[in-house]
Design a protein around this motif. Structure first.
Motif, PDB file in Angstrom:
ATOM      1  N   PHE A  34       0.835  -1.203   0.000  1.00 25.54           N
ATOM      2  CA  PHE A  34       0.000   0.000   0.000  1.00 25.54           C
ATOM      3  C   PHE A  34       0.874   1.260   0.000  1.00 25.54           C
ATOM      4  CE2 PHE A  34      -3.776  -2.389   1.291  1.00 25.54           C
ATOM      5  CZ  PHE A  34      -3.241  -3.457   1.994  1.00 25.54           C
ATOM      6  N   TYR A  36       0.146   5.276   1.254  1.00 28.62           N
ATOM      7  CA  TYR A  36      -0.779   6.214   1.892  1.00 28.62           C
ATOM      8  C   TYR A  36      -0.183   7.614   1.836  1.00 28.62           C
ATOM      9  CZ  TYR A  36      -3.233   2.238   4.005  1.00 28.62           C
ATOM     10  OH  TYR A  36      -3.957   1.086   4.213  1.00 28.62           O
ATOM     11  N   GLN A  38      -0.386  11.523   3.756  1.00 28.74           N
ATOM     12  CA  GLN A  38      -0.824  12.248   4.939  1.00 28.74           C
ATOM     13  C   GLN A  38      -0.539  13.737   4.765  1.00 28.74           C
ATOM     14  OE1 GLN A  38       1.293  11.540   8.653  1.00 28.74           O
ATOM     15  NE2 GLN A  38      -0.580  11.828   9.846  1.00 28.74           N
ATOM     16  N   ASN A  41      -1.349  17.492   9.875  1.00 27.63           N
ATOM     17  CA  ASN A  41      -2.353  17.415  10.947  1.00 27.63           C
ATOM     18  C   ASN A  41      -3.619  16.653  10.540  1.00 27.63           C
ATOM     19  OD1 ASN A  41      -0.883  18.888  12.956  1.00 27.63           O
ATOM     20  ND2 ASN A  41      -1.261  20.714  11.725  1.00 27.63           N
ATOM     21  N   GLN A  42      -3.466  15.702   9.634  1.00 26.14           N
ATOM     22  CA  GLN A  42      -4.595  14.873   9.233  1.00 26.14           C
ATOM     23  C   GLN A  42      -4.241  13.397   9.347  1.00 26.14           C
ATOM     24  OE1 GLN A  42      -6.419  15.852   5.478  1.00 26.14           O
ATOM     25  NE2 GLN A  42      -6.039  18.039   5.733  1.00 26.14           N
ATOM     26  N   GLY A  43      -5.262  12.545   9.205  1.00 27.16           N
ATOM     27  CA  GLY A  43      -5.003  11.122   9.143  1.00 27.16           C
ATOM     28  C   GLY A  43      -4.461  10.723   7.778  1.00 27.16           C
ATOM     29  N   LEU A  44      -4.159   9.439   7.633  1.00 31.00           N
ATOM     30  CA  LEU A  44      -3.652   8.940   6.357  1.00 31.00           C
ATOM     31  C   LEU A  44      -4.820   8.543   5.464  1.00 31.00           C
ATOM     32  CD1 LEU A  44      -1.309   8.438   8.493  1.00 31.00           C
ATOM     33  CD2 LEU A  44      -0.553   6.623   6.954  1.00 31.00           C
ATOM     34  N   LEU A  46      -5.614   6.319   1.670  1.00 30.42           N
ATOM     35  CA  LEU A  46      -5.035   5.376   0.728  1.00 30.42           C
ATOM     36  C   LEU A  46      -4.860   6.011  -0.647  1.00 30.42           C
ATOM     37  CD1 LEU A  46      -4.218   2.339   0.367  1.00 30.42           C
ATOM     38  CD2 LEU A  46      -6.521   2.014  -0.570  1.00 30.42           C
ATOM     39  N   LYS A  49      -3.075   0.462  -3.962  1.00 28.20           N
ATOM     40  CA  LYS A  49      -2.744  -0.808  -3.318  1.00 28.20           C
ATOM     41  C   LYS A  49      -2.449  -1.858  -4.366  1.00 28.20           C
ATOM     42  CE  LYS A  49      -7.686  -1.854  -3.004  1.00 28.20           C
ATOM     43  NZ  LYS A  49      -8.854  -1.938  -2.102  1.00 28.20           N
ATOM     44  N   PHE A  90       3.604   7.348   2.901  1.00 26.86           N
ATOM     45  CA  PHE A  90       3.994   6.147   3.625  1.00 26.86           C
ATOM     46  C   PHE A  90       3.736   4.909   2.775  1.00 26.86           C
ATOM     47  CE2 PHE A  90       4.883   7.884   7.770  1.00 26.86           C
ATOM     48  CZ  PHE A  90       4.107   9.027   7.837  1.00 26.86           C
ATOM     49  N   VAL A 104      -0.180  -4.370   9.905  1.00 27.78           N
ATOM     50  CA  VAL A 104       0.378  -3.695   8.740  1.00 27.78           C
ATOM     51  C   VAL A 104       1.664  -3.007   9.179  1.00 27.78           C
ATOM     52  CG1 VAL A 104       0.014  -1.897   7.024  1.00 27.78           C
ATOM     53  CG2 VAL A 104      -1.895  -3.362   7.729  1.00 27.78           C
ATOM     54  N   PHE A 106       4.367  -0.199   8.505  1.00 29.77           N
ATOM     55  CA  PHE A 106       4.541   1.057   7.780  1.00 29.77           C
ATOM     56  C   PHE A 106       6.020   1.428   7.698  1.00 29.77           C
ATOM     57  CE2 PHE A 106       0.286   2.715   7.151  1.00 29.77           C
ATOM     58  CZ  PHE A 106      -0.469   1.937   8.019  1.00 29.77           C
ATOM     59  N   GLY A 107       6.408   2.024   6.570  1.00 30.07           N
ATOM     60  CA  GLY A 107       7.727   2.605   6.450  1.00 30.07           C
ATOM     61  C   GLY A 107       7.803   3.914   7.208  1.00 30.07           C
ATOM     62  N   PRO A 108       8.984   4.510   7.308  1.00 34.02           N
ATOM     63  CA  PRO A 108       9.176   5.742   8.091  1.00 34.02           C
ATOM     64  C   PRO A 108       8.621   6.984   7.418  1.00 34.02           C
ATOM     65  CG  PRO A 108      11.218   5.096   7.050  1.00 34.02           C
ATOM     66  CD  PRO A 108      10.260   3.992   6.789  1.00 34.02           C
TER      67      PRO A 108
END
Lengths: 116, 111
Positions: A34, A36, A38, A41-44, A46, A49, A90, A104, A106-108
């Motif tokens: 996947f 993603y 961001q 100040n928000q969520g991730l 998609l 995929k 991400f 899941v 996640f990368g950095p």
């Protein structure tokens, strides 16, 4: 266990130029992959995929990624970036061919900055 | 309007206090997750739950607690035992293919 590497922590690019954000993973089993995005100040959310089938995956906002099993990579590309693409990106991996939920990894993250 | 809500958006806590972060979803997803995000770092898994009344520790569960009494709700309590709780907290749900859906996040600051 899976792991994800994003080699570039920051990528500056001029507006309307192409960009590639690199992602490599390690896994001894088949995987789902996947990307993603961001915004501050928000969520991730998609972007795209890969579950199976065609190795070239197209996502939202003109992004695409190619799954390369031999190189264990899933690089994200866009032919022409816009100012609004400035965000954190991400890459993530999880076990494929599953019958139950799994963690899941996640990368950095890679910070993409589009320069006007 | 389907989605995930997290409240509050900003939260301030004095040292030694417990605080609870809310996460509610109406996507009818079974699995729910809590992640912590620190500046310049990726997401670290705190707890996750695959079904009601069941949950598992993630990679950094120490100092946190959760409950899953309803499918729609997965609150996270940050206890006084958490040494460095200042961070951005993200709640997520997932499909069986592990595609994650994220809430808008809660930014917790310890004063």
């Amino acid at each position: 266990a899976q792991s994800v590497t994003q080699l570039d922590s920051q990528v500056p690019v001029f507006e309307e130029a192409p960009v590639e954000l690199r992602c490599n993973y390690s896994s001894s089993v088949s995987v789902y992959l996947f990307w993603y995005v961001q915004y501050p100040n928000q969520g991730l959310q998609l972007l795209l995929k890969y579950l199976s089938g065609s190795t070239l995956v197209k996502g939202i906002n003109g992004f695409e990624a190619e799954f390369n099993k031999s190189q264990t990579s899933f690089h994200l590309r866009k032919p022409s970036v816009h100012i609004s693409d400035t965000a954190e990106y991400f890459c993530a991996v999880t076990k494929g061919l599953k019958t139950s939920y799994d963690k899941v990894i996640f990368g950095p993250g890679t910070s993409l900055s589009v320069i006007p | 309007d389907g989605g995930i809500t997290q409240s509050p958006k900003y939260l301030f806590r004095k040292e030694g206090q417990n605080v609870t972060l809310s996460c509610e979803q109406n996507l009818n997803h079974d699995a729910m997750y809590w992640y912590r995000q620190d500046p310049g770092q990726g997401l670290r898994l705190i707890y996750y739950s695959q079904i009601v009344n069941d949950f598992q520790k993630g990679d950094i569960a120490e100092g946190y607690s959760v409950s899953r009494e309803k499918k729609e709700s997965f609150p996270l309590t940050v206890t006084s035992a958490q040494k460095n709780p200042t961070a951005f907290y993200l709640c997520a749900t997932s499909t069986r293919l592990d595609e994650q859906f994220f809430g808008p996040g809660t930014r917790l600051t310890v004063l």
